[in-house]
Design a protein around this motif. Structure first.
Motif, PDB file in Angstrom:
ATOM      1  N   LEU A  38      21.579   7.752 -18.486  1.00  0.00           N
ATOM      2  CA  LEU A  38      21.094   6.890 -17.417  1.00  0.00           C
ATOM      3  C   LEU A  38      20.602   5.545 -17.910  1.00  0.00           C
ATOM      4  O   LEU A  38      20.090   4.752 -17.135  1.00  0.00           O
ATOM      5  N   LYS A  39      20.752   5.292 -19.209  1.00  0.00           N
ATOM      6  CA  LYS A  39      20.206   4.038 -19.765  1.00  0.00           C
ATOM      7  C   LYS A  39      20.593   2.802 -18.985  1.00  0.00           C
ATOM      8  O   LYS A  39      19.733   1.959 -18.723  1.00  0.00           O
ATOM      9  N   PRO A  40      21.863   2.619 -18.641  1.00  0.00           N
ATOM     10  CA  PRO A  40      22.182   1.390 -17.897  1.00  0.00           C
ATOM     11  C   PRO A  40      21.388   1.277 -16.603  1.00  0.00           C
ATOM     12  O   PRO A  40      20.949   0.192 -16.232  1.00  0.00           O
ATOM     13  N   LEU A  41      21.157   2.417 -15.940  1.00  0.00           N
ATOM     14  CA  LEU A  41      20.387   2.348 -14.699  1.00  0.00           C
ATOM     15  C   LEU A  41      18.938   1.981 -14.981  1.00  0.00           C
ATOM     16  O   LEU A  41      18.303   1.263 -14.229  1.00  0.00           O
ATOM     17  N   TYR A  42      18.405   2.496 -16.081  1.00  0.00           N
ATOM     18  CA  TYR A  42      17.009   2.253 -16.382  1.00  0.00           C
ATOM     19  C   TYR A  42      16.729   0.799 -16.698  1.00  0.00           C
ATOM     20  O   TYR A  42      15.592   0.352 -16.637  1.00  0.00           O
ATOM     21  N   ARG A  43      17.779   0.066 -17.056  1.00  0.00           N
ATOM     22  CA  ARG A  43      17.523  -1.326 -17.424  1.00  0.00           C
ATOM     23  C   ARG A  43      17.171  -2.172 -16.212  1.00  0.00           C
ATOM     24  O   ARG A  43      16.581  -3.224 -16.346  1.00  0.00           O
ATOM     25  N   ILE A  44      17.563  -1.684 -15.034  1.00  0.00           N
ATOM     26  CA  ILE A  44      17.230  -2.454 -13.841  1.00  0.00           C
ATOM     27  C   ILE A  44      15.742  -2.299 -13.592  1.00  0.00           C
ATOM     28  O   ILE A  44      15.253  -1.199 -13.377  1.00  0.00           O
ATOM     29  N   SER A  45      15.033  -3.392 -13.661  1.00  0.00           N
ATOM     30  CA  SER A  45      13.595  -3.259 -13.449  1.00  0.00           C
ATOM     31  C   SER A  45      13.055  -4.513 -12.800  1.00  0.00           C
ATOM     32  O   SER A  45      13.303  -5.604 -13.260  1.00  0.00           O
ATOM     33  N   VAL A  46      12.313  -4.315 -11.750  1.00  0.00           N
ATOM     34  CA  VAL A  46      11.776  -5.469 -11.056  1.00  0.00           C
ATOM     35  C   VAL A  46      10.511  -5.964 -11.756  1.00  0.00           C
ATOM     36  O   VAL A  46      10.069  -7.087 -11.570  1.00  0.00           O
ATOM     37  N   GLU A  47       9.961  -5.096 -12.601  1.00  0.00           N
ATOM     38  CA  GLU A  47       8.755  -5.466 -13.330  1.00  0.00           C
ATOM     39  C   GLU A  47       8.996  -6.682 -14.207  1.00  0.00           C
ATOM     40  O   GLU A  47       8.109  -7.511 -14.397  1.00  0.00           O
ATOM     41  N   THR A  67      14.399   3.207  -3.000  1.00  0.00           N
ATOM     42  CA  THR A  67      13.099   3.525  -3.591  1.00  0.00           C
ATOM     43  C   THR A  67      13.056   4.991  -3.999  1.00  0.00           C
ATOM     44  O   THR A  67      12.662   5.331  -5.118  1.00  0.00           O
ATOM     45  N   ALA A  68      13.476   5.853  -3.075  1.00  0.00           N
ATOM     46  CA  ALA A  68      13.423   7.285  -3.361  1.00  0.00           C
ATOM     47  C   ALA A  68      14.254   7.613  -4.597  1.00  0.00           C
ATOM     48  O   ALA A  68      13.808   8.321  -5.501  1.00  0.00           O
ATOM     49  N   PHE A  69      15.454   7.077  -4.632  1.00  0.00           N
ATOM     50  CA  PHE A  69      16.374   7.388  -5.723  1.00  0.00           C
ATOM     51  C   PHE A  69      15.869   6.823  -7.041  1.00  0.00           C
ATOM     52  O   PHE A  69      15.750   7.530  -8.049  1.00  0.00           O
ATOM     53  N   GLY A  70      15.572   5.525  -7.042  1.00  0.00           N
ATOM     54  CA  GLY A  70      15.157   4.880  -8.281  1.00  0.00           C
ATOM     55  C   GLY A  70      13.894   5.487  -8.858  1.00  0.00           C
ATOM     56  O   GLY A  70      13.816   5.797 -10.042  1.00  0.00           O
ATOM     57  N   ALA A  71      12.907   5.676  -8.006  1.00  0.00           N
ATOM     58  CA  ALA A  71      11.631   6.185  -8.495  1.00  0.00           C
ATOM     59  C   ALA A  71      11.778   7.597  -9.047  1.00  0.00           C
ATOM     60  O   ALA A  71      11.151   7.954 -10.046  1.00  0.00           O
ATOM     61  N   SER A  72      12.610   8.419  -8.406  1.00  0.00           N
ATOM     62  CA  SER A  72      12.725   9.785  -8.914  1.00  0.00           C
ATOM     63  C   SER A  72      13.423   9.807 -10.260  1.00  0.00           C
ATOM     64  O   SER A  72      13.087  10.613 -11.126  1.00  0.00           O
ATOM     65  N   LEU A  73      14.359   8.895 -10.475  1.00  0.00           N
ATOM     66  CA  LEU A  73      14.997   8.850 -11.796  1.00  0.00           C
ATOM     67  C   LEU A  73      14.000   8.425 -12.866  1.00  0.00           C
ATOM     68  O   LEU A  73      14.027   8.923 -13.983  1.00  0.00           O
ATOM     69  N   ILE A  74      13.127   7.478 -12.500  1.00  0.00           N
ATOM     70  CA  ILE A  74      12.146   7.031 -13.486  1.00  0.00           C
ATOM     71  C   ILE A  74      11.140   8.134 -13.757  1.00  0.00           C
ATOM     72  O   ILE A  74      10.632   8.284 -14.866  1.00  0.00           O
ATOM     73  N   ALA A  75      10.852   8.930 -12.730  1.00  0.00           N
ATOM     74  CA  ALA A  75       9.883  10.013 -12.924  1.00  0.00           C
ATOM     75  C   ALA A  75      10.373  10.994 -13.972  1.00  0.00           C
ATOM     76  O   ALA A  75       9.574  11.591 -14.695  1.00  0.00           O
ATOM     77  N   ILE A  76      11.687  11.145 -14.065  1.00  0.00           N
ATOM     78  CA  ILE A  76      12.243  12.146 -14.983  1.00  0.00           C
ATOM     79  C   ILE A  76      11.861  11.830 -16.416  1.00  0.00           C
ATOM     80  O   ILE A  76      11.616  12.724 -17.213  1.00  0.00           O
ATOM     81  N   LYS A  92       0.826  -1.203   0.000  1.00  0.00           N
ATOM     82  CA  LYS A  92       0.000   0.000   0.000  1.00  0.00           C
ATOM     83  C   LYS A  92       0.856   1.245   0.000  1.00  0.00           C
ATOM     84  O   LYS A  92       0.499   2.268  -0.579  1.00  0.00           O
ATOM     85  N   ALA A  93       1.985   1.180   0.685  1.00  0.00           N
ATOM     86  CA  ALA A  93       2.839   2.356   0.794  1.00  0.00           C
ATOM     87  C   ALA A  93       3.771   2.492  -0.392  1.00  0.00           C
ATOM     88  O   ALA A  93       4.663   3.321  -0.375  1.00  0.00           O
ATOM     89  N   ALA A  94       3.583   1.677  -1.398  1.00  0.00           N
ATOM     90  CA  ALA A  94       4.320   1.817  -2.655  1.00  0.00           C
ATOM     91  C   ALA A  94       5.827   1.833  -2.469  1.00  0.00           C
ATOM     92  O   ALA A  94       6.532   2.632  -3.067  1.00  0.00           O
ATOM     93  N   ILE A  95       6.335   0.967  -1.644  1.00  0.00           N
ATOM     94  CA  ILE A  95       7.777   0.862  -1.473  1.00  0.00           C
ATOM     95  C   ILE A  95       8.272  -0.198  -2.435  1.00  0.00           C
ATOM     96  O   ILE A  95       7.622  -1.216  -2.617  1.00  0.00           O
ATOM     97  N   MET A  96       9.433   0.030  -3.005  1.00  0.00           N
ATOM     98  CA  MET A  96       9.965  -0.996  -3.900  1.00  0.00           C
ATOM     99  C   MET A  96      10.315  -2.221  -3.088  1.00  0.00           C
ATOM    100  O   MET A  96      10.807  -2.101  -1.976  1.00  0.00           O
ATOM    101  N   PRO A  97      10.204  -3.440  -3.608  1.00  0.00           N
ATOM    102  CA  PRO A  97       9.717  -3.759  -4.936  1.00  0.00           C
ATOM    103  C   PRO A  97       8.229  -4.059  -5.028  1.00  0.00           C
ATOM    104  O   PRO A  97       7.821  -4.800  -5.894  1.00  0.00           O
ATOM    105  N   MET A  98       7.420  -3.492  -4.143  1.00  0.00           N
ATOM    106  CA  MET A  98       5.991  -3.799  -4.184  1.00  0.00           C
ATOM    107  C   MET A  98       5.222  -2.690  -4.875  1.00  0.00           C
ATOM    108  O   MET A  98       4.052  -2.494  -4.643  1.00  0.00           O
ATOM    109  N   HIS A  99       5.910  -1.936  -5.709  1.00  0.00           N
ATOM    110  CA  HIS A  99       5.325  -0.689  -6.178  1.00  0.00           C
ATOM    111  C   HIS A  99       4.756  -0.758  -7.573  1.00  0.00           C
ATOM    112  O   HIS A  99       4.241   0.238  -8.069  1.00  0.00           O
ATOM    113  N   THR A 100       4.867  -1.907  -8.245  1.00  0.00           N
ATOM    114  CA  THR A 100       4.609  -1.884  -9.684  1.00  0.00           C
ATOM    115  C   THR A 100       3.153  -1.609 -10.043  1.00  0.00           C
ATOM    116  O   THR A 100       2.857  -1.297 -11.184  1.00  0.00           O
ATOM    117  N   TRP A 101       2.255  -1.703  -9.078  1.00  0.00           N
ATOM    118  CA  TRP A 101       0.863  -1.423  -9.418  1.00  0.00           C
ATOM    119  C   TRP A 101       0.607   0.075  -9.483  1.00  0.00           C
ATOM    120  O   TRP A 101      -0.370   0.517 -10.094  1.00  0.00           O
TER     121      TRP A 101
END
Lengths: 612, 296, 499
Positions: A554-563, A276-285, A203-212
């Protein structure tokens, strides 16, 4: 009649009445909702301490923590409901679920035993599903389904952990569990708390439970997303607080290693929060849809809160709770603004928006307000919370995570500016020449939310008071060194009011310079750049792939995905399902008879083994 | 108390003038390096006065006009929170972290103003500036955290106090790697080559400043002047021990001089290169410095 | 006190009277099941207070006392299951009033009543051969009713059911024969008392035969191949009964035989493994289904697996959960099938998901009923399913089998997925072209019937205490072997010289 029962009755009747009478008039359902929520808030503010229901046996009570989250829920819920006056197209069904949801959330906060808590949690969860589903649509269905499955996974973790706790401490009530948990073998204790936190993390959208989250936020009805992100994610935070600080009895008696004086469990939580904070903010960009951008931003900010909890010191806990409050406020504001924009323009694709400052100036102003809070600029509520978390991290020696958090915070500036620029600044899109400002209910709700954003930003001491009381109630370290406007930590101090006043003085200075300079003349956008030489509209809006150069790096970082892992699991399950169906249920009667025979043989062997 | 207020009013003006002189000196020194004469050192002051006296300046709306106002305001408030010449002014009301966030107000305000200008060059400039910020801010934080851990405090005055007593006490010696990282970051913060992508006169027509003329440009010059002092001032306070008023400005100019020299001879990176650079080498240097501090 | 024997006798008489009524007027036939089960339900409610007292009443038939005569053993456990069966039967019988029966209609109604009668008899009897008899009545009625529409798929489904079912019944008979051969008695309490004297290999053999035999009815893997076809081909009211009543009776028989008669914990715990396997098989198969009838059939298998798992855990808490879940599942599945039946009327008989897309937009009340059923199956409050699932999972963990509980929870993820997908299709904004507002006959009666079931679900969900008491007595009764033996043949044993 007992106030608790009265509260339940208000919610229940309110929901049913709104559903039944809602068909008669477009706005009646919203007004009924508002009345219900107002009544509920009144009762909530006057609840006595404890209450137990006989059949089934459930226990409720109210304390400072419940009060804090409850006020947040009811307050923001009412404001969002008010904004809903501008959305008469939502069905009475929606309002029914909405009231039920808020009711379940409130009683969740009031629960003092496992069964009551779990009941309210599940009720709250499926009403969200119904609200995300809304009017239906293929994408919505997918997003809602994904949400419900994740919610079920989280609930399963929570249930399992509850069962373990109940079995070991022989009690279903919070008080019993707290008393008995120190007797549990430490392995089980840690496992139970970890499971609980993992369950709430969904519910709190913390990785890796955030994909929804990105899908659900993007597809749900727009004003509802504000409530979902602002308030409902905080219930997950409440659960994590409960699990980590209350039920775990602070792990005091457990011989667990400490790193720089922080319990290793907290250390792990802090890392998860920071990542979570770091990864999600990069994806938001790199998002092109505004709703998804804000969704990833939410995930990121919730990571901050977990980080604060993980640190576990007085400033850390206070900072995390403060951030929960501030995120609830500014995220609701931002999503409401976005909802208003989508209402007027019909799209949230940032490449298709732009220049709306000319048509929706009020929305722009409040988007700036919300953004200032999101970015954590002093004078808004966003700053003290972030400041406390940083101070806590440095003080406790969390060096690497501090860097991650700070990077996340800088990334906020990036995606926030993208958000504001692509929607409000830049060039006005040809299709949007006739767009009007949002209607009264919506912009009035902006004002309502902005008031605490500034009030608590200038007088953070008011909020610190509550956090200190909460910490004391649960025997946690509490921050005491603060006044109405200043907070002092072992590292440094911050006086919010002075900052505010000085800023106004500086602004006056700037204005002085401005007026020294003489008059200016408003010119058309093309005037200086194109030297006024264009006939048709020329697309000058830098709205697409705003940070392309950054994304490339940032492409190499973006490839990391729990999805991808989850996709794999889903594919595998589908494959197994097909095999099961073809194998066991092939439709061939002879095959069934074979199975029967083989079954008998298996049974013989099985029992043979057991008996011998 | 009145002394404080008078100083608070006088100092920004002093800083503006000194900042403009720095900028003028920069042009002079760069010119000499390029084997030219260059304008007089007070040229920038004259430029600002000229800009403010221009008539018929174009603006694109309220936000556009407010942009430079907020930029100046943000810088002034940042200035007031940095001890200059060991006079604390407001430093007890906000520490390093507060300052780092206050420093964001100015560029943010300007970015919003540039946005309303709706010039794609301006927007690209801002995008680059933000990307660069993501790059150097990380480095800056790594170094700042090292300083904070070393000093056990985030308050400027406390950090300065610990560096009193002679050159040997300056933090630049024990925290050499952090200082190095900060200086590399400073190059981008000041907007000097090879990190002046946001401005990039040859590529994006000065980026954010493209639509601003007349008094707006004047205000932006003032903003830049204060910014130089503030940014070099951070370095001076953190690593070079602060110092009395005159010495403070000397140290500040020394730092600026180093940046200036690099700017005069280097070309510009691509923005992607710059970002990647920051997240590799200076970050690594900073991290090593940080780990050393953390261990000891 | 009213004699429980009436629960069997009255419907029996009414069943065979159906053709007579038919002679008077064709339309009268369809009221007979309603009368029968209305009476039965009334009777059950009269008997419920006894279910709460944890006593087992022995009803002697033909005045020959057990262990020589046949008797009914009406205890909390049996009564609870009888309650489930009667409620489902009542709702379905009411539904029948507006249902077009397949020809020959009189035989249809007769078989219908016999089906329920057989199930009721199974759960109330105290004699093992009697159990077999009722099993046969139930099964044969079921086979016939499955195939009664006389279409190709129906005949095939009926045939598969017949094949597996009759083999199962034969195995049960063999098991009974083994026991009778060793112990010389057919009375369940007497067998329970004497079983320790039987050669353990024979006991095991009997146990295996019973598990396989009753497992067919109880939809255990791998004996449940007949389920999807039967559920798809049989008429909707029959399917509701199959899922809600017959499967429960089969489960009851399995539980009674394993717990009371055989009583070996090791064998009972086999149910854990087979239960979880059944559950996974059912849920996984449902995942790929597009036809809602088959989807519900597989879901039924999955739920039965979960209940079996609970019974396999052999503890008071888990059996409590299992019993509650049996109730909830019976009522809920019946509701789902009845509503599906009405939905199918609106699409001209098609029950695949695409045909029903957007049903929720046009028929909100029916969809709400369906949603109530789905949410209850998923175990969400404020519906009955929440309490039963909660009790089941917590019970299994408390009784010491956390891994199985965890596995069961994992299986429910799959369930959530396909039901959520189903709901989103039903509430989709796109409308299926097949959904025409046909001017079908008045749907008030099915509406009332379905609302009745939904009301039970909601009422139990909001006020579960009576429910808990019933379940508690039932689970305790099942585990309390000594009490069972004593209540039925206590007097006999005393007269034989000490218990």
């Amino acid at each position: 009649m007992n106030p608790y029962e009265l509260l339940a009755a208000v919610f229940g009747l309110g929901a049913i009445l709104t559903y039944l009478l809602g068909h008669f008039d477009r706005h009646l359902k919203t007004w009924l909702t508002l009345i219900t929520l107002a009544l509920a808030t009144y009762i909530f503010l006057h609840l006595p301490n404890e209450y137990s229901l006989e059949s089934p046996s459930l226990l409720f009570g109210i304390d400072k923590l419940s009060w804090l989250f409850g006020i947040l829920t009811l307050g923001l819920g009412t404001i969002v409901a008010f904004a809903l006056l501008a959305y008469p197209e939502l069905s009475p069904n929606f309002y029914f679920m909405f009231i039920l949801n808020i009711g379940a959330s409130i009683f969740l906060l009031l629960s003092r035993d496992l069964v009551a808590f779990f009941l309210m949690w599940e009720l709250m969860s499926w009403t969200i599903f119904a609200m995300i589903l809304g009017d239906g649509g293929a994408e919505r269905g997918r997003a809602a389904t994904k949400y419900l499955v994740w919610s079920a996974i989280g609930a399963a973790f929570i249930l399992f952990a509850f069962a373990i706790l109940a079995k070991s401490t022989n009690s279903f009530e919070w008080s019993g569990i707290v008393a008995g948990i120190s007797q549990m073998p430490s392995g089980w204790r840690v496992a139970a708390i970890a499971l609980l936190i993992a369950g709430f993390a969904v519910k709190a959208a913390i990785m890796p439970m955030h994909t929804w989250v990105p899908d659900a936020y993007a597809e749900s009805p727009h004003p509802f997303t504000a409530f979902l992100s602002g308030v409902l994610s905080k219930l997950g935070i409440y659960g994590i607080f409960l699990a980590f600080f209350v039920l775990s009895a602070r792990f005091e008696l457990v011989n667990m290693p400490k790193i720089f004086g922080t319990h290793i469990f907290g250390y792990i939580l802090a890392w998860i929060g920071a990542l979570t904070a770091f990864g999600a903010s990069l994806i938001a960009i790199k998002q092109e849809h505004a709703k998804r951008l804000l969704a990833w931003s939410s995930i990121s900010q919730l990571g901050y809160i977990l980080f604060g909890f993980g640190i576990g010191s007085a400033i850390g806990i206070a900072g995390a709770l403060f951030h929960a409050v501030s995120h609830a406020l500014f995220k609701t504001l931002l999503f409401l603004i976005l909802a208003g924009v989508i209402k007027r323009t019909g799209t949230d694709r940032m490449a298709e928006l732009g220049g709306l400052i000319k048509k929706m100036p009020l929305s722009f102003i409040f988007a700036v307000v919300g953004g200032l809070a999101l970015a954590g600029i002093p004078m808004t509520i966003g700053f003290p919370s972030k400041w406390l978390i940083y101070e806590a991290a440095i003080h406790q020696g969390f060096i690497f995570t501090t860097v991650l958090i700070f990077a996340a915070s800088t990334a906020v500036f990036l995606y926030y500016y993208r958000f504001v620029f692509s929607i409000f600044l830049g060039e006005l899109h040809a299709n949007h020449q006739d767009v009007k400002e949002v209607p009264f209910p919506i912009w009035f709700s902006y004002i309502l939310i902005s008031i605490p954003i500034f009030w608590l930003g200038l007088f953070p001491g008011k909020a610190m008071q509550i956090f200190a009381e909460i910490a004391e109630q649960f025997d946690l370290p509490a921050v005491t060194n603060f006044t109405a406007t200043t907070i002092t930590t072992p590292l440094g101090s911050f006086n919010a009011l002075i900052v505010g006043l000085v800023f106004f003085a500086s602004f006056a200075f700037g204005l002085l310079l401005y007026f020294i300079g003489g008059r200016t003349r408003k010119v058309h956008q093309y005037d200086t750049f194109l030297a006024g030489e264009a006939d048709e509209p020329v697309k000058l809006h830098y709205g697409q792939r705003f940070f392309y150069f950054l994304e490339r790096e940032l492409k190499p970082l973006y490839r990391i995905s729990v999805e991808k892992i989850y996709q794999f699991v889903a594919e595998f399950t589908r494959f197994v399902a097909d095999q099961v169906r073809k194998g066991f249920f092939c439709g061939n009667a002879q095959a069934y008879l074979y199975y029967m025979t083989i079954f008998i043989v298996i049974l013989v062997f099985a029992i043979w083994r057991i008996k011998l | 108390m009145t002394g404080q207020i008078l100083w608070a009013i006088f100092m920004p003006i002093l800083v503006i003038i000194i900042g403009l002189i720095y900028m003028g000196l920069a042009r002079k020194i760069t010119a000499r390096i390029h084997n030219r004469y260059g304008p007089p050192f007070y040229q920038n002051i004259i430029d600002v006065i000229k800009l403010f006296s221009k008539k018929d300046v174009a603006n694109h709306g309220v936000m556009f006009s407010l942009g430079p106002v907020i930029a100046v305001a943000g810088m002034v408030i940042s200035l007031l929170f940095i001890p200059i010449g060991n006079r604390p002014l407001l430093s007890f009301n906000g520490d390093i972290i507060v300052l780092l966030y206050l420093l964001v107000i100015a560029p943010l305000g300007m970015a919003l103003g540039v946005g309303e200008g709706a010039n794609p060059n301006g927007a690209i400039g801002i995008a680059r500036a933000l990307t660069l910020m993501l790059g150097y801010e990380v480095v800056l934080v790594i170094a700042a955290v090292a300083v904070m851990i070393h000093a056990g405090s985030a308050s400027f005055m406390e950090i300065i106090r610990q560096q009193q007593g002679g050159v040997a006490h300056w933090f630049i010696w024990p925290l050499f790697l952090s200082a190095l990282a900060t200086d590399i970051a400073l190059q981008a913060i000041l907007g000097e080559k090879p990190f002046d992508q946001p401005i990039a006169p040859h590529e994006i027509a000065s980026g954010p400043m493209v639509e601003y003329g007349g008094k707006f440009l004047g205000m932006l010059q003032i903003y830049h002047a204060i910014a130089i002092i503030v940014e070099t001032g951070i370095f001076v306070n953190l690593f070079l021990g602060g110092g009395s008023l005159v010495w403070w400005f000397v140290k500040s100019f020394a730092v600026f001089f180093v940046a200036l020299l690099i700017n005069a001879v280097m070309p510009r990176f691509r923005i992607g290169q710059a970002f990647k650079f920051y997240w590799t080498y200076p970050a690594a240097i900073g991290l090593v410095g940080l780990i050393i501090v953390a261990i000891t | 006190m009213v004699s429980p024997i009436l629960l069997i006798a009255v419907p029996l008489i009414l069943a065979f009277s159906v053709p007579l009524w038919g002679l008077i007027h064709k339309k009268l036939e369809k009221f007979v099941p309603l009368i029968a089960f209305g009476f039965n339900t009334y009777l059950i409610f009269r008997l419920l207070p006894f279910a709460l007292t944890e006593r087992t009443i022995s009803v002697v038939i033909a005045n020959i006392k057990p262990p020589f005569g046949i008797n009914l053993a009406v205890g909390p456990f049996g009564l609870f299951f009888a309650l489930i069966i009667q409620l489902v039967a009542l709702a379905t019988a009411f539904y029948l009033l507006s249902y077009d029966p397949p020809e020959p209609s009189d035989k249809f109604y007769m078989l219908f009543i016999l089906l329920v009668l057989g199930s009721t008899g199974m759960v109330l009897t105290g004699d093992i051969f009697n159990l077999f008899v009722f099993l046969e009545i139930t099964s044969i009625s079921a086979y016939a009713l499955t195939a009664i529409t006389k279409t190709g798929p129906a005949a095939e489904a009926g045939f598969k059911y017949l094949l597996l079912g009759s083999l199962g019944s034969t195995l049960v008979l063999l098991g009974i024969a083994l026991i009778y051969g060793s112990l010389g008695t057919l009375n369940m309490a007497h067998i329970a008392h004497r079983i320790s004297g039987m050669d353990s290999r024979l006991v095991v053999a009997a146990a295996i035969l019973f598990i396989v035999g009753f497992g067919v009815e109880a939809e255990m893997l791998p004996l449940n191949g007949w389920v999807p076809d039967a559920y798809q081909a049989a008429p909707i009211p029959v399917v509701a009964l199959l899922s809600g009543a017959v499967a429960k009776a089969g489960l009851y028989a399995l539980a009674r035989v394993l717990y009371t008669l055989i009583g070996m914990p090791n064998i009972i715990m086999l149910l854990l493994t087979f239960g979880i396997l059944t559950m996974f098989a059912g849920e996984l198969a449902a995942l790929r289904q597009n036809d809602i009838r088959r989807l519900l059939a597989y879901s039924s298998i999955g739920q039965m697996g979960m209940i079996m798992l609970a019974f396999g855990a052999f503890g008071v808490n888990s059996v409590f959960g299992g019993v509650l879940q049996a109730f909830t599942h019976g009522i809920t599945k019946a509701l789902l099938f009845l509503v599906l039946g009405v939905m199918a009327l609106h699409t001209g008989g098609a029950t695949d998901m695409e045909s029903l897309r957007g049903f929720g937009r046009k028929f909100p009340y029916w969809s709400m009923l369906f949603a109530v059923g789905v949410l209850s199956t998923l175990g969400l409050p404020p519906f009955a399913g929440f309490w039963s699932k909660l009790a089941l999972i917590i019970g299994v963990i408390i009784d010491g089998h956390p891994t199985y509980a965890a596995l069961a929870l994992i299986a429910t993820f799959i369930e959530v997925f396909y039901f959520a997908r189903l709901l989103s299709v039903i509430y989709s904004s796109k409308l299926s072209p097949k959904l025409v507002e046909r001017s079908i006959r008045n749907t008030t009666i099915p509406l009332l019937s379905a609302t009745f079931l939904a009301a039970i679900i909601i009422a139990v969900g909001l006020y579960p205490n009576v429910f808990f008491d019933l379940g508690d007595s039932a689970s305790r009764a099942l585990l309390n072997r000594a009490h069972y033996i004593f209540s039925i043949i206590g007097h006999y044993l005393q007269s034989m010289g000490g218990v």
